[in-house]
Design an enzyme around this catalytic site. Structure first.
Site, mmCIF file in Angstrom:
data_model
loop_
_atom_site.group_PDB
_atom_site.id
_atom_site.type_symbol
_atom_site.label_atom_id
_atom_site.label_comp_id
_atom_site.label_asym_id
_atom_site.label_seq_id
_atom_site.Cartn_x
_atom_site.Cartn_y
_atom_site.Cartn_z
ATOM 1 N N SER A 9 -2.073 7.220 36.984
ATOM 2 C CA SER A 9 -3.317 6.464 36.887
ATOM 3 C C SER A 9 -4.023 6.806 35.585
ATOM 4 O O SER A 9 -4.363 7.966 35.338
ATOM 5 C CB SER A 9 -4.239 6.807 38.058
ATOM 6 O OG SER A 9 -5.559 6.413 37.725
ATOM 7 N N HIS A 34 -0.630 2.608 36.298
ATOM 8 C CA HIS A 34 -1.634 2.297 37.332
ATOM 9 C C HIS A 34 -2.997 2.173 36.660
ATOM 10 O O HIS A 34 -3.471 3.099 36.013
ATOM 11 C CB HIS A 34 -1.637 3.387 38.407
ATOM 12 C CG HIS A 34 -2.533 3.077 39.565
ATOM 13 N ND1 HIS A 34 -2.175 2.201 40.565
ATOM 14 C CD2 HIS A 34 -3.782 3.509 39.884
ATOM 15 C CE1 HIS A 34 -3.158 2.114 41.456
ATOM 16 N NE2 HIS A 34 -4.151 2.898 41.057
ATOM 17 N N ASP A 36 -6.853 1.392 37.086
ATOM 18 C CA ASP A 36 -7.949 1.394 38.066
ATOM 19 C C ASP A 36 -9.173 0.652 37.526
ATOM 20 O O ASP A 36 -9.760 1.058 36.526
ATOM 21 C CB ASP A 36 -8.352 2.831 38.400
ATOM 22 C CG ASP A 36 -7.350 3.484 39.337
ATOM 23 O OD1 ASP A 36 -7.021 2.878 40.373
ATOM 24 O OD2 ASP A 36 -6.898 4.596 39.021
ATOM 25 N N MET A 38 -12.948 -0.470 38.296
ATOM 26 C CA MET A 38 -14.113 -0.174 39.146
ATOM 27 C C MET A 38 -15.345 -0.868 38.589
ATOM 28 O O MET A 38 -15.529 -0.926 37.365
ATOM 29 C CB MET A 38 -14.351 1.331 39.199
ATOM 30 C CG MET A 38 -13.142 2.119 39.668
ATOM 31 S SD MET A 38 -13.538 3.854 39.807
ATOM 32 C CE MET A 38 -11.910 4.522 40.222
ATOM 33 N N HIS A 67 -5.243 -2.072 40.076
ATOM 34 C CA HIS A 67 -5.886 -1.752 41.356
ATOM 35 C C HIS A 67 -7.351 -2.152 41.242
ATOM 36 O O HIS A 67 -8.142 -1.465 40.611
ATOM 37 C CB HIS A 67 -5.724 -0.236 41.613
ATOM 38 C CG HIS A 67 -6.449 0.253 42.827
ATOM 39 N ND1 HIS A 67 -6.594 1.598 43.112
ATOM 40 C CD2 HIS A 67 -7.055 -0.410 43.841
ATOM 41 C CE1 HIS A 67 -7.271 1.731 44.231
ATOM 42 N NE2 HIS A 67 -7.571 0.537 44.694
ATOM 43 N N MET A 69 -10.927 -2.447 42.320
ATOM 44 C CA MET A 69 -11.983 -1.930 43.198
ATOM 45 C C MET A 69 -13.256 -2.659 42.787
ATOM 46 O O MET A 69 -14.178 -2.083 42.223
ATOM 47 C CB MET A 69 -12.096 -0.411 43.038
ATOM 48 C CG MET A 69 -10.904 0.327 43.654
ATOM 49 S SD MET A 69 -10.711 2.015 43.057
ATOM 50 C CE MET A 69 -9.748 1.698 41.579
ATOM 51 N N MET A 138 -4.757 4.253 50.477
ATOM 52 C CA MET A 138 -5.618 5.216 49.778
ATOM 53 C C MET A 138 -5.634 6.521 50.570
ATOM 54 O O MET A 138 -5.907 6.530 51.769
ATOM 55 C CB MET A 138 -7.056 4.691 49.673
ATOM 56 C CG MET A 138 -7.271 3.476 48.803
ATOM 57 S SD MET A 138 -6.759 3.672 47.084
ATOM 58 C CE MET A 138 -7.800 5.024 46.530
ATOM 59 N N GLY A 143 -12.969 5.501 43.969
ATOM 60 C CA GLY A 143 -14.105 5.635 43.065
ATOM 61 C C GLY A 143 -13.934 6.722 42.013
ATOM 62 O O GLY A 143 -14.495 6.615 40.933
ATOM 63 N N GLY A 145 -11.198 9.997 40.349
ATOM 64 C CA GLY A 145 -9.969 10.776 40.330
ATOM 65 C C GLY A 145 -10.265 12.202 40.757
ATOM 66 O O GLY A 145 -11.421 12.598 40.908
ATOM 67 N N GLY A 146 -9.211 12.967 40.969
ATOM 68 C CA GLY A 146 -9.360 14.403 41.208
ATOM 69 C C GLY A 146 -9.862 14.795 42.579
ATOM 70 O O GLY A 146 -10.323 15.918 42.777
ATOM 71 N N ASP A 176 -2.186 6.445 46.951
ATOM 72 C CA ASP A 176 -3.096 6.668 45.813
ATOM 73 C C ASP A 176 -4.182 7.661 46.209
ATOM 74 O O ASP A 176 -5.008 7.368 47.074
ATOM 75 C CB ASP A 176 -3.712 5.318 45.414
ATOM 76 C CG ASP A 176 -4.579 5.388 44.162
ATOM 77 O OD1 ASP A 176 -4.748 6.479 43.603
ATOM 78 O OD2 ASP A 176 -5.076 4.316 43.759
ATOM 79 N N GLY A 177 -4.174 8.816 45.558
ATOM 80 C CA GLY A 177 -5.255 9.778 45.727
ATOM 81 C C GLY A 177 -4.766 11.162 46.106
ATOM 82 O O GLY A 177 -4.182 11.348 47.174
ATOM 83 N N GLY A 178 -4.968 12.121 45.224
ATOM 84 C CA GLY A 178 -4.653 13.516 45.546
ATOM 85 C C GLY A 178 -3.175 13.828 45.638
ATOM 86 O O GLY A 178 -2.796 14.843 46.233
ATOM 87 N N GLY A 198 -3.048 10.603 39.227
ATOM 88 C CA GLY A 198 -3.956 10.567 38.082
ATOM 89 C C GLY A 198 -4.133 11.945 37.496
ATOM 90 O O GLY A 198 -3.526 12.307 36.487
ATOM 91 N N SER A 199 -4.942 12.758 38.177
ATOM 92 C CA SER A 199 -5.239 14.092 37.641
ATOM 93 C C SER A 199 -3.982 14.959 37.567
ATOM 94 O O SER A 199 -3.864 15.792 36.670
ATOM 95 C CB SER A 199 -6.329 14.773 38.471
ATOM 96 O OG SER A 199 -6.042 14.703 39.838
HETATM 97 C C1 DX5 Z 1 -9.318 6.376 42.927
HETATM 98 C C2 DX5 Z 1 -8.234 5.707 42.114
HETATM 99 C C3 DX5 Z 1 -7.022 6.533 41.884
HETATM 100 C C4 DX5 Z 1 -7.277 7.815 41.178
HETATM 101 C C5 DX5 Z 1 -6.232 8.785 41.592
HETATM 102 O O1 DX5 Z 1 -10.262 5.443 43.285
HETATM 103 O O2 DX5 Z 1 -7.797 4.524 42.742
HETATM 104 O O3 DX5 Z 1 -5.984 5.797 41.274
HETATM 105 O O4 DX5 Z 1 -7.289 7.699 39.799
HETATM 106 O O5 DX5 Z 1 -6.514 9.992 40.979
HETATM 107 P P1 DX5 Z 1 -5.946 11.358 41.531
HETATM 108 O O6 DX5 Z 1 -4.446 11.273 41.480
HETATM 109 O O7 DX5 Z 1 -6.517 12.352 40.594
HETATM 110 O O8 DX5 Z 1 -6.443 11.513 42.943
HETATM 111 ZN ZN ZN Z 2 -5.936 3.484 42.036
#
Ligand code: DX5
Ligand code: ZN
Length: 227
Positions: A9, A34, A36, A38, A67, A69, A138, A143, A145-146, A176-178, A198-199
């Site tokens: 991401s 990916h 994102d 927002m 993605h 949002m 999700m 909203g 990352g990290g 997606d997420g963590g 992402g992170s």
């Molecule tokens: C959160 C995003 C994710 C996010 C994931 O709303 O949709 O794509 O960047 O980041 P990590 O992998 O750090 O959880």
């Molecule tokens: Zn995403």
């Protein structure tokens, strides 16, 4: 071994050198970009739009996985299609007419995905699964990352895996997420085949070595090879 896709991401990339970051991460073996989006309305953060997608498009042949949002969804879909998106996913709560939005994405020439927040029930799949190319689960609230992986997502992945297998269609199951090297194998065992990180990828040691992504993507693939 199943074929797995890694989708870093860009939310956690260095935005001052975004093009370089995308090129380096794909060169290191990532499969998908990916992207994102927002809007500070559907989610409490504001990121990037079609102009940035268009700017990245010539830099890579990798699919760009948008993605959304954002709320409303429909107005922005054709703009992302024109900007070179390959996959466009949206949240059912953000669209008044889910079937129409899926149709719009496909008419625009993109693959369509539906995204489920941790609290969103899977019944939104009931009448549209046969039209989808991707389901995105999700494992954090959208909203930022990290954030920390929410373990209940594993049950949801298992349930969607079964529905996809029963459908007999080639629908990607993205998470997606963590997601990190220490949980990606467990997430794959629950049925995911496409992993947003992402992170774990871009955020790992914000140093300047362009080859650092080789070892990060390599570590994720090594974990997946154990599944
Ligand atoms: C959160 C995003 C994710 C996010 C994931 O709303 O949709 O794509 O960047 O980041 P990590 O992998 O750090 O959880
Ligand atoms: Zn995403």
């Amino acid at each position: 071994m199943a074929s797995y896709r890694i989708a870093p991401s860009i939310l956690s990339a260095n935005f001052a050198k975004l093009g370089e970051e995308v090129v380096n991460v794909i060169a290191a073996g990532a499969d998908i970009v990916h992207f994102d989006v927002m809007d500070n309305h559907y989610v409490p953060n504001l990121t990037i739009g079609p102009l940035v997608c268009e700017a990245l498009r010539p830099l890579t042949k990798a699919p760009i996985d948008v993605h959304l949002m954002v709320k409303p969804v429909d107005r922005i879909v054709p703009d992302f299609a024109k900007a070179g998106a390959n996959i466009i996913s949206f949240h059912p709560e953000a669209s008044e007419h889910i079937d129409r939005t899926i149709g719009l994405i496909k008419e625009s020439g993109c693959k369509a995905g539906l995204v489920f927040n941790p609290g969103t029930p899977l019944h939104y799949l009931d009448h549209v699964l046969d039209k989808l190319d991707l389901v995105l689960i999700m494992s954090v609230n959208p909203g930022f990352g990290g954030q920390k992986f929410i373990p209940e997502a594993l049950n949801k992945l298992r349930a969607v895996r079964k529905r996809i297998d029963d459908s007999g269609r080639d629908i990607w199951l993205e998470v997606d997420g963590g997601v990190k090297a220490d949980n990606i194998a467990e997430v794959a065992r629950a049925g995911a085949d496409t992993f947003v990180a992402g992170s774990a990828v871009y955020g790992a040691g914000k140093d300047t070595d362009p080859h650092r992504y080789d070892s990060i993507i390599g570590a994720l693939r090594a974990e997946l090879s154990k599944v």
